[in-house]
Design a protein around this motif. Structure first.
Motif, mmCIF file in Angstrom:
data_model
loop_
_atom_site.group_PDB
_atom_site.id
_atom_site.type_symbol
_atom_site.label_atom_id
_atom_site.label_comp_id
_atom_site.label_asym_id
_atom_site.label_seq_id
_atom_site.Cartn_x
_atom_site.Cartn_y
_atom_site.Cartn_z
ATOM 1 N N ASP A 66 0.835 -1.195 0.000
ATOM 2 C CA ASP A 66 0.000 0.000 0.000
ATOM 3 C C ASP A 66 0.874 1.250 0.000
ATOM 4 O O ASP A 66 1.971 1.264 0.543
ATOM 5 C CB ASP A 66 -0.972 -0.006 1.176
ATOM 6 C CG ASP A 66 -0.279 0.028 2.521
ATOM 7 O OD1 ASP A 66 0.846 -0.509 2.624
ATOM 8 O OD2 ASP A 66 -0.847 0.576 3.468
ATOM 9 N N GLN A 94 -7.924 -3.378 -1.357
ATOM 10 C CA GLN A 94 -6.875 -4.383 -1.378
ATOM 11 C C GLN A 94 -7.510 -5.679 -1.853
ATOM 12 O O GLN A 94 -8.533 -6.110 -1.332
ATOM 13 C CB GLN A 94 -6.257 -4.577 0.005
ATOM 14 C CG GLN A 94 -5.139 -5.594 -0.010
ATOM 15 C CD GLN A 94 -4.527 -5.799 1.361
ATOM 16 O OE1 GLN A 94 -5.120 -5.487 2.377
ATOM 17 N NE2 GLN A 94 -3.324 -6.338 1.372
ATOM 18 N N TRP A 99 -2.955 -3.909 -3.956
ATOM 19 C CA TRP A 99 -3.771 -2.699 -3.820
ATOM 20 C C TRP A 99 -4.032 -2.075 -5.171
ATOM 21 O O TRP A 99 -3.117 -1.946 -5.985
ATOM 22 C CB TRP A 99 -3.040 -1.682 -2.950
ATOM 23 C CG TRP A 99 -2.979 -2.039 -1.517
ATOM 24 C CD1 TRP A 99 -2.008 -2.783 -0.904
ATOM 25 C CD2 TRP A 99 -3.925 -1.706 -0.521
ATOM 26 N NE1 TRP A 99 -2.301 -2.919 0.430
ATOM 27 C CE2 TRP A 99 -3.481 -2.261 0.690
ATOM 28 C CE3 TRP A 99 -5.114 -0.975 -0.523
ATOM 29 C CZ2 TRP A 99 -4.169 -2.112 1.872
ATOM 30 C CZ3 TRP A 99 -5.802 -0.832 0.656
ATOM 31 C CH2 TRP A 99 -5.330 -1.386 1.840
#
Length: 117
Positions: A66, A94, A99
């Motif tokens: 992320d 996600q 992501w």
């Protein structure tokens, strides 16, 4: 059952408004990328990723890690070896593969993706 002309006209106007609000053509394409960035605490990261959708101004990519909203990224197109700077403008969900991240290219180049857009 046929759609009345007035409803067809409203639907067409809606489609045209949507198309006009987007900059450029979007193309589903899987382009391999190398993402590099430095977070707010000085941590340096490098991850392989890939695109799902590209256009001249940015892309939707899938990252295994992320990243923060408004994070500045250094992208390298691994197919062409071209580097470019980008900024994260959207964070999605996600998923199993990573992501979903929307990025905008800082100085867009028409030929960056190696595709005719």
């Amino acid at each position: 059952m046929p759609v009345p002309p007035a409803e067809q006209d409203r639907a067409m106007q809606s489609i045209l408004r949507t198309q006009q609000s987007r900059r450029g053509v979007r193309l589903n394409s899987r382009v391999p990328l190398l993402l590099e960035w430095v977070d707010g605490r000085g941590g340096e990261y490098q991850e392989k990723a890939y695109t799902r959708v590209v256009n001249c101004y940015g892309c939707l990519l899938v990252s295994p890690k992320d990243v923060g909203l408004e994070q500045r990224l250094h992208l390298t197109n691994l197919a062409t070896r071209q580097p470019i700077e980008a900024v994260v403008v959207w964070i999605g969900k996600q998923r199993v593969e990573g992501w979903e991240v929307g990025v905008e290219l800082v100085s867009p180049r028409m030929d960056y993706w190696g595709l005719d857009l």
